[in-house]
Scaffold this motif. Structure first.
Motif, PDB file in Angstrom:
ATOM      1  N   LEU A 189      23.815  13.690  55.768  1.00 34.93           N
ATOM      2  CA  LEU A 189      24.438  13.197  56.996  1.00 34.93           C
ATOM      3  C   LEU A 189      23.387  12.795  58.024  1.00 34.93           C
ATOM      4  N   LEU A 190      22.322  13.579  58.131  1.00 38.69           N
ATOM      5  CA  LEU A 190      21.286  13.241  59.116  1.00 38.69           C
ATOM      6  C   LEU A 190      20.643  11.892  58.825  1.00 38.69           C
ATOM      7  N   THR A 191      20.144  11.732  57.608  1.00 38.47           N
ATOM      8  CA  THR A 191      19.442  10.483  57.297  1.00 38.47           C
ATOM      9  C   THR A 191      20.393   9.294  57.279  1.00 38.47           C
ATOM     10  N   ALA A 192      21.602   9.493  56.753  1.00 35.32           N
ATOM     11  CA  ALA A 192      22.548   8.377  56.671  1.00 35.32           C
ATOM     12  C   ALA A 192      22.907   7.855  58.056  1.00 35.32           C
ATOM     13  N   MET A 193      23.227   8.744  58.982  1.00 39.93           N
ATOM     14  CA  MET A 193      23.699   8.315  60.292  1.00 39.93           C
ATOM     15  C   MET A 193      22.550   7.882  61.200  1.00 39.93           C
ATOM     16  N   VAL A 194      21.417   8.590  61.124  1.00 40.90           N
ATOM     17  CA  VAL A 194      20.315   8.260  62.026  1.00 40.90           C
ATOM     18  C   VAL A 194      19.706   6.904  61.677  1.00 40.90           C
ATOM     19  N   MET A 263      16.685  19.495  48.960  1.00 44.20           N
ATOM     20  CA  MET A 263      16.651  18.766  50.221  1.00 44.20           C
ATOM     21  C   MET A 263      16.153  17.345  50.010  1.00 44.20           C
ATOM     22  N   LEU A 264      15.181  17.159  49.131  1.00 47.55           N
ATOM     23  CA  LEU A 264      14.691  15.812  48.831  1.00 47.55           C
ATOM     24  C   LEU A 264      15.793  14.965  48.203  1.00 47.55           C
ATOM     25  N   VAL A 265      16.583  15.568  47.314  1.00 48.90           N
ATOM     26  CA  VAL A 265      17.695  14.840  46.699  1.00 48.90           C
ATOM     27  C   VAL A 265      18.708  14.433  47.765  1.00 48.90           C
ATOM     28  N   ALA A 266      19.069  15.365  48.650  1.00 46.49           N
ATOM     29  CA  ALA A 266      20.049  15.070  49.699  1.00 46.49           C
ATOM     30  C   ALA A 266      19.532  14.000  50.653  1.00 46.49           C
ATOM     31  N   LEU A 267      18.256  14.082  51.028  1.00 49.15           N
ATOM     32  CA  LEU A 267      17.679  13.077  51.922  1.00 49.15           C
ATOM     33  C   LEU A 267      17.650  11.699  51.271  1.00 49.15           C
ATOM     34  N   ALA A 268      17.307  11.666  49.983  1.00 49.59           N
ATOM     35  CA  ALA A 268      17.269  10.377  49.280  1.00 49.59           C
ATOM     36  C   ALA A 268      18.662   9.760  49.213  1.00 49.59           C
ATOM     37  N   ILE A 269      19.679  10.583  48.957  1.00 45.96           N
ATOM     38  CA  ILE A 269      21.048  10.057  48.922  1.00 45.96           C
ATOM     39  C   ILE A 269      21.450   9.538  50.294  1.00 45.96           C
ATOM     40  N   GLY A 270      21.124  10.301  51.348  1.00 45.57           N
ATOM     41  CA  GLY A 270      21.441   9.851  52.697  1.00 45.57           C
ATOM     42  C   GLY A 270      20.735   8.553  53.052  1.00 45.57           C
ATOM     43  N   LEU A 271      19.474   8.425  52.673  1.00 45.23           N
ATOM     44  CA  LEU A 271      18.731   7.204  52.952  1.00 45.23           C
ATOM     45  C   LEU A 271      19.299   6.023  52.173  1.00 45.23           C
ATOM     46  N   ALA A 277      25.037   0.933  53.764  1.00 46.96           N
ATOM     47  CA  ALA A 277      25.973   0.826  54.888  1.00 46.96           C
ATOM     48  C   ALA A 277      25.192   0.951  56.185  1.00 46.96           C
ATOM     49  N   LYS A 278      25.037  -0.126  56.919  1.00 45.43           N
ATOM     50  CA  LYS A 278      24.219  -0.130  58.123  1.00 45.43           C
ATOM     51  C   LYS A 278      25.047   0.102  59.375  1.00 45.43           C
ATOM     52  N   ASN A 279      26.134   0.857  59.216  1.00 42.82           N
ATOM     53  CA  ASN A 279      27.013   1.195  60.322  1.00 42.82           C
ATOM     54  C   ASN A 279      27.181   2.710  60.340  1.00 42.82           C
ATOM     55  N   GLN A 280      27.076   3.333  61.528  1.00 45.34           N
ATOM     56  CA  GLN A 280      27.111   4.797  61.619  1.00 45.34           C
ATOM     57  C   GLN A 280      28.409   5.375  61.075  1.00 45.34           C
ATOM     58  N   PHE A 281      29.524   4.774  61.454  1.00 42.85           N
ATOM     59  CA  PHE A 281      30.813   5.311  61.023  1.00 42.85           C
ATOM     60  C   PHE A 281      30.956   5.231  59.508  1.00 42.85           C
ATOM     61  N   VAL A 282      30.619   4.071  58.947  1.00 43.20           N
ATOM     62  CA  VAL A 282      30.725   3.894  57.501  1.00 43.20           C
ATOM     63  C   VAL A 282      29.744   4.811  56.776  1.00 43.20           C
ATOM     64  N   ALA A 283      28.516   4.924  57.313  1.00 45.52           N
ATOM     65  CA  ALA A 283      27.515   5.778  56.679  1.00 45.52           C
ATOM     66  C   ALA A 283      27.935   7.242  56.697  1.00 45.52           C
ATOM     67  N   GLY A 284      28.470   7.709  57.823  1.00 41.74           N
ATOM     68  CA  GLY A 284      28.935   9.093  57.907  1.00 41.74           C
ATOM     69  C   GLY A 284      30.091   9.358  56.963  1.00 41.74           C
ATOM     70  N   LEU A 285      31.017   8.406  56.893  1.00 47.85           N
ATOM     71  CA  LEU A 285      32.162   8.561  55.993  1.00 47.85           C
ATOM     72  C   LEU A 285      31.713   8.595  54.532  1.00 47.85           C
TER      73      LEU A 285
END
Length: 368
Positions: A189-194, A263-271, A277-285
């Motif tokens: 969630l952090l990497t995807a939304m930020v 954590m590396l796996v989760a960060l890579a998925i978020g990135l 998806a370059k939109n916060q709402f879509v990325a969070g969803l």
């Protein structure tokens, strides 16, 4: 120097963004307290009706066994019809029926002297209630026979030994697995939304025109959030050990190694999500759908994987949290069981390499 400057920039952005701190440190507290205290798979104080048609010393002794048990809250009835009505109205979850010939049939080979009726609307609760009633009855029957100097003839004598969780507390089972859920949310969630937020604000385009290489941009994005995520993990482990009294029998450094891989796996998925998806709402969803829900349902954190249909079990192999939950539960409750830990660490390592390869191929230092 360029990489250090980017890391410093991301770190300052984290410190200025309350939502990042909340996701990393406040959310673990909320989830751990919610599941640690609010969710329990244990069945205690089950309302059960005890029908005593002819009171005597034996029936009172058996009723006392149910009263002394922490698993039951008995209610007494003199006729079965009244107890059945209470069961229909959901006032009780089961009935123990001591018929008028209870004492006469005790310790005989004739028909069973007690009857058991259980509300089967909730099948899991019904099975638990039935097993608890059977266990209480057999324990009392054995004690009664011993007090009379008689031997209780049973076809099978069971000697139970519970390993790893002798108290059979669901909290000791849930809290370690919950750390995997927390780290899934923190990482993805952090990497995807930020990063998606940077696309929205246009700061990512400004970064594209700098001399930074692609590898430096990716490393600069990942390192601060990796440190933040590991800090949230250590905070969660501290809560688990000191607040919820979950024992950590395994190696702390092995826990750190496996947590870092996950954590590396989760960060890579978020990135990867933020690139697509370059939109916060879509990325969070997408982060919730792709990471949180599979981790919650298909990781073995709450539901037993072996009880699922075979095709669902196959899907669970694609969920990174499945491997990390197995590692956490083993390290916390059993210790350094290498035959369990090493294969799951190997799976996480392969997943980390796979997702970082995808990120490398999808991330380009150009606007499309």
């Amino acid at each position: 120097m360029r990489l250090w400057g980017l890391i410093r920039k991301e770190s300052l952005q984290i410190l200025r963004d309350p939502s990042s701190i909340a996701i990393a440190f406040i959310m673990p507290v909320v989830l751990l307290f919610l599941f640690g205290y609010g969710v329990s798979l244990d069945a205690k104080h089950i309302p059960v009706g005890i029908v005593i048609e002819q009171p005597d010393r034996e029936t009172q002794s058996l009723a006392g066994a149910f009263e002394r048990s922490e698993f039951f809250s008995p209610q007494y009835f003199s006729v079965i019809q009244t107890a059945q009505k209470a069961l229909d109205e959901h006032q009780i979850d089961g009935i123990v029926w001591l018929r008028s010939n209870f004492s006469a049939q005790l310790l005989s080979n004739s028909a069973s002297p007690i009857g058991v009726i259980v509300n089967g609307v909730d099948s899991n609760q019904a099975n638990i209630t039935q097993r608890y009633i059977t266990g209480t009855w057999q324990a009392w029957l054995s004690h009664y026979a011993e007090s009379r100097g008689q031997s209780l003839q049973m076809p099978v004598s069971v000697e139970q030994r519970v390993w790893f969780n002798t108290a059979l507390s669901s909290r000791l089972f849930l809290v370690p697995g919950l750390i995997a859920i927390v780290m899934t949310l923190i990482g993805s969630l952090l990497t995807a939304m930020v990063v998606a937020r940077e696309w929205e604000r246009g700061t990512m385009e400004a970064m594209m025109v700098t001399p930074l290489r692609r590898s430096e941009i990716l490393a600069g994005k990942l390192i601060p959030y990796f440190v933040l995520g590991m800090g949230g993990m250590l905070f969660s482990v501290a809560l688990a050990v000191w607040q919820f009294k979950v024992p950590l029998h395994g190696s702390f450094w092995l826990l750190m190694l496996s947590s870092a891989l996950f954590m590396l796996v989760a960060l890579a998925i978020g990135l990867l999500i933020s690139i697509v998806a370059k939109n916060q709402f879509v990325a969070g969803l997408l982060a919730i759908i792709v990471t949180f829900l599979p981790a919650f349902i298909l990781s073995g954190f709450l539901f037993d994987i072996h009880s699922m249909p075979s095709w669902i079990q196959f899907i669970t192999y694609l969920v990174p949290a499945r491997y990390f939950v197995a590692i956490l539960q083993t390290l916390f409750l059993a210790g350094d069981v290498w035959s369990v830990v090493l294969p799951n660490i190997g799976a996480l390592l392969m997943m980390a390499l796979f997702y970082f390869l995808l990120v490398w191929r999808k991330f380009h230092k150009r606007l499309e």
